[in-house]
Structure formats: structure tokens, C-alpha cells
Design a protein around this motif. Structure first.
Motif, PDB file in Angstrom:
ATOM      1  N   LYS A 206       2.343   1.653  -3.516  1.00 36.05           N
ATOM      2  CA  LYS A 206       1.292   2.119  -4.429  1.00 36.05           C
ATOM      3  C   LYS A 206       1.024   3.602  -4.180  1.00 36.05           C
ATOM      4  CE  LYS A 206      -2.188   1.964  -7.333  1.00 36.05           C
ATOM      5  NZ  LYS A 206      -2.081   1.706  -8.752  1.00 36.05           N
ATOM      6  N   SER A 207       1.008   4.007  -2.923  1.00 36.23           N
ATOM      7  CA  SER A 207       0.833   5.426  -2.580  1.00 36.23           C
ATOM      8  C   SER A 207       1.941   6.266  -3.205  1.00 36.23           C
ATOM      9  CB  SER A 207       0.832   5.612  -1.062  1.00 36.23           C
ATOM     10  OG  SER A 207      -0.260   4.947  -0.491  1.00 36.23           O
TER      11      SER A 207
ATOM     12  N   ALA B 162       0.830  -1.211   0.000  1.00 33.41           N
ATOM     13  CA  ALA B 162       0.000   0.000   0.000  1.00 33.41           C
ATOM     14  C   ALA B 162       0.864   1.260   0.000  1.00 33.41           C
ATOM     15  CB  ALA B 162      -0.936  -0.015   1.205  1.00 33.41           C
TER      16      ALA B 162
END
Length: 179
Positions: free
Chosen positions: A157-158, A154
Motif C-alpha cells: 500500500k505504501s 502495508a
């Protein structure tokens, strides 16, 4: 050319920096030498790179924006390659804050600094872990990556999403690699 590379004590960063130095380029290497991987190995890599007169090591954390900014401003890079990160899927379950600090805050610091120094190209290391629950194997760049299954994925991806925004808003030529 002048390169600023984060993560030069890591496997990919070390080999990239060594190759660029062998080709005659200037490289400033920025690394926190954190204990997630063997620190002695990291120190040996930086010692090997330091044999090149055009290598300048900087030991600091990505989250230390003043130190990062000072290092980039001193290096005056043409190309900024951001390979440093808190890696590891399992460790993200134990210490998610380390991932938020390094992979989100640290990457944001890189992008903010890249915006201000007007580099020719920003390159960022991401991960195939962002494909998460995607059932298609092998992964393709065009596959959806909207269901990361770990904090590590995550945060990477951020970083990609922030980089896309910075590239668009500030006209920074940007490439993300999903290792």
C-alpha cells in the motif's frame, strides 16, 4: 520496444518477459534471486529467457540503488515494469525488515530512477492483500484499502501511495496492478 522488468525470475515476470521476447522486444530482467522461493527454479527461468538474444539478465537487489540505476541506464527502457517484491504474508511476521527494504526502499528506488530516465510508462505490481479488513468480497478497485492487516500489505500500500505521488508530481504515466 525496450522493457526493463524487475522480478523476471518470478512466475509473472518470467511469463511476461518470455511473451515480450517472443514478440521481438528487448527485455532487461532484474532479479535478486532471493531464496524465499526456489532459487534453482529462478535460475532455470533466467536460463530459458537467456535463450533469446534480446534478453539481458541483471542479478542484484532493488535496495542496491547504484546497481539498479546502472542497469536501467544501460537498458534505456521505454517501459519499466516493477514486479519484484518480498512476497508472502506469513513471512512478513518473521522478517518485516525484508519487506521494508524491498517493497518500500526498493520501490522508491524504482520511482526515483523512473523519474530521471523519463520512461513512457511505469507499471507496478501490488496485491489484493492491501484490502485487509475490508468486508466486501469480491474486492473492487474502488473499495477502501486503508486497513492492511500485515506488514506485507502495508508495504505494498505504501508503494501504491508513493507511486500516486510520483505520477502526480513528476508526470509519470503509472499503473498499479493488484494481483
Amino acid at each position: 520496444m525496450r522493457y526493463f522488468i524487475t522480478g523476471t525470475a518470478g512466475f509473472i515476470g518470467f511469463h511476461l518477459a518470455r511473451r515480450l521476447l517472443q514478440e521481438g522486444h528487448d527485455v532487461t530482467g532484474f532479479d535478486g534471486l532471493t531464496p524465499y522461493y526456489n532459487v534453482k527454479l529462478k535460475e532455470m527461468r533466467h536460463a530459458a529467457l537467456s535463450q533469446f538474444p534480446t534478453f539481458k539478465p541483471v542479478i542484484s537487489m532493488l535496495e542496491d540503488r547504484p546497481a539498479l540505476e546502472a542497469a536501467v541506464l544501460a537498458a534505456k527502457p521505454n517501459i519499466l515494469i516493477h514486479l519484484a517484491a518480498q512476497a508472502g504474508v506469513r513471512y512478513s511476521l518473521e522478517n518485516p525488515e525484508a519487506y521494508l527494504r524491498s517493497n518500500v526502499e526498493g520501490s522508491w528506488n524504482i520511482m526515483e530512477i523512473a523519474r530521471r530516465v523519463e520512461i513512457r510508462h511505469l507499471m507496478l505490481a501490488s496485491t489484493s492483500s492491501i484490502y485487509g479488513a475490508n468486508a466486501t468480497v469480491p474486492f473492487r478497485e474502488t473499495d477502501r484499502a486503508d486497513e492492511p492487516l500485515t506488514i506485507y500489505a502495508a508495504t505494498k500500500k505504501s508503494m501504491e501511495l508513493m507511486a500516486h505521488s510520483y505520477a502526480h508530481l513528476h508526470k509519470i504515466p503509472t499503473t498499479a496492478f493488484r494481483f
